[in-house]
Write a protein that holds these residues in place. Sequence first.
Motif, mmCIF file in Angstrom:
data_model
loop_
_atom_site.group_PDB
_atom_site.id
_atom_site.type_symbol
_atom_site.label_atom_id
_atom_site.label_comp_id
_atom_site.label_asym_id
_atom_site.label_seq_id
_atom_site.Cartn_x
_atom_site.Cartn_y
_atom_site.Cartn_z
ATOM 1 N N LEU A 147 32.539 -39.439 -37.296
ATOM 2 C CA LEU A 147 31.338 -38.457 -37.474
ATOM 3 C C LEU A 147 31.673 -37.406 -38.293
ATOM 4 N N VAL A 148 30.777 -36.959 -39.399
ATOM 5 C CA VAL A 148 31.048 -35.575 -39.943
ATOM 6 C C VAL A 148 29.743 -34.969 -40.147
ATOM 7 N N LEU A 149 29.771 -33.464 -39.770
ATOM 8 C CA LEU A 149 28.303 -33.119 -39.679
ATOM 9 C C LEU A 149 28.257 -31.613 -39.929
ATOM 10 N N ALA A 150 27.322 -31.264 -40.854
ATOM 11 C CA ALA A 150 27.217 -29.471 -41.041
ATOM 12 C C ALA A 150 25.943 -29.209 -40.465
ATOM 13 N N GLN A 151 25.725 -27.973 -40.180
ATOM 14 C CA GLN A 151 24.349 -27.371 -39.625
ATOM 15 C C GLN A 151 24.173 -25.845 -40.377
ATOM 16 N N PRO A 152 23.975 -26.044 -41.540
ATOM 17 C CA PRO A 152 23.621 -24.652 -42.290
ATOM 18 C C PRO A 152 22.208 -24.353 -41.985
ATOM 19 N N GLY A 153 21.983 -23.117 -41.713
ATOM 20 C CA GLY A 153 20.404 -22.560 -41.361
ATOM 21 C C GLY A 153 19.836 -23.484 -40.167
ATOM 22 N N LYS A 154 18.678 -24.048 -40.643
ATOM 23 C CA LYS A 154 17.994 -24.832 -39.724
ATOM 24 C C LYS A 154 18.046 -26.326 -39.953
ATOM 25 N N TRP A 155 19.045 -26.776 -40.837
ATOM 26 C CA TRP A 155 19.259 -27.971 -41.108
ATOM 27 C C TRP A 155 20.516 -28.621 -40.312
ATOM 28 N N SER A 156 20.742 -30.020 -39.980
ATOM 29 C CA SER A 156 21.775 -30.844 -39.455
ATOM 30 C C SER A 156 21.931 -31.953 -40.558
ATOM 31 N N VAL A 157 23.045 -31.916 -41.131
ATOM 32 C CA VAL A 157 23.240 -33.120 -42.137
ATOM 33 C C VAL A 157 24.705 -33.591 -41.881
ATOM 34 N N GLY A 158 24.647 -35.069 -42.002
ATOM 35 C CA GLY A 158 25.843 -35.597 -41.737
ATOM 36 C C GLY A 158 25.848 -37.120 -41.575
ATOM 37 N N ALA A 159 26.730 -37.702 -41.093
ATOM 38 C CA ALA A 159 26.652 -39.301 -40.771
ATOM 39 C C ALA A 159 27.763 -39.472 -39.833
ATOM 40 N N LEU A 160 27.095 -40.773 -39.233
ATOM 41 C CA LEU A 160 28.193 -41.437 -38.070
ATOM 42 C C LEU A 160 28.364 -42.812 -38.794
ATOM 43 N N VAL A 161 29.564 -43.200 -38.745
ATOM 44 C CA VAL A 161 29.864 -44.469 -39.412
ATOM 45 C C VAL A 161 30.784 -45.216 -38.278
ATOM 46 N N THR A 162 30.333 -46.672 -38.072
ATOM 47 C CA THR A 162 31.275 -47.549 -37.171
ATOM 48 C C THR A 162 31.457 -48.684 -37.922
ATOM 49 N N GLN A 163 32.711 -49.466 -37.630
ATOM 50 C CA GLN A 163 33.116 -50.673 -38.090
ATOM 51 C C GLN A 163 33.413 -51.554 -37.005
ATOM 52 N N LEU A 164 32.977 -52.706 -36.754
ATOM 53 C CA LEU A 164 33.561 -53.518 -35.492
ATOM 54 C C LEU A 164 34.052 -55.002 -36.196
ATOM 55 N N TRP A 165 35.081 -55.304 -35.674
ATOM 56 C CA TRP A 165 35.314 -56.751 -35.768
ATOM 57 C C TRP A 165 35.672 -57.438 -34.315
ATOM 58 N N SER A 166 35.388 -58.637 -34.291
ATOM 59 C CA SER A 166 35.330 -59.367 -33.256
ATOM 60 C C SER A 166 36.912 -59.886 -32.910
ATOM 61 N N PHE A 167 37.377 -59.792 -31.767
ATOM 62 C CA PHE A 167 38.748 -60.304 -31.548
ATOM 63 C C PHE A 167 38.710 -61.502 -30.143
#
Length: 265
Positions: A147-167
Amino acid sequence: MKILPIAACALACVAALPARADEELQKKLANPVADMISVPIQLTSTLKTGPQERPQHVVNFQPVYPVRISENWRLINRVIVPVVSSPALTPTQDRVNGLGDITYEGFFSPVKPAGGAIWGVGPMLQMRTATDERLGSGKWAAGPSALVLAQPGKWSVGALVTQLWSFAGDESRAKVNQMQIQPIVSYRLSPVHTVGYLGTITANWEESRSSQRWTVPVGMTYSTLVKPAKGAPINFVVGAGYNVVRPDNAGTWFVRAQATFIFDK
């Protein structure tokens, strides 16, 4: 005579305190690795799902519990427990209801991130817990999340990235090799009202055809923060969206309602 302006200023400052507290709470709600105990309960209904084009309903229970593991680091624990109502795949089938695959996410995040950027990384585990083969993958899967996130002023901007592999799991079922990108874009209209983006972009890397690999939704949410006289604060969210890119038999329009219960640590 100077007492009146001083008193007025003091009263204005006192009145502003609850608004500032509400806005800080909203910033935490937009931050997946915030130091806050919460229990979101989320209902998503997706229309025209499957070959019979019937709605699918998913209720996610998503408790979040942060733990301070050192002076500089915390571990944010999140569990997603889905209860699914999936439509029939053929005219002779019935709708099936039950538990889906439970997911655990753990984010290691600095207590005081440098440079103003909020971030977290950690493991993700998808468990084979579905009560019916139509409600889950039939596999155990694991992978990283970031996850990476910035919260300038009234904004919240970022992304949550996941990757799954079955085992592990049912050898007759398809392998899990899936990436998810959850954009985080929200704007605080007031100390208690927020609008934001709704949707999670998904890529199934096991699918060789590019037309069947991606799901790209575009949606919008509106939320309001409620603080009862007694009990925990609750953040209510409603939203809707459309899957502009989707595989065959994937749903089209979707709607969401969510209540997040917030608790003191």
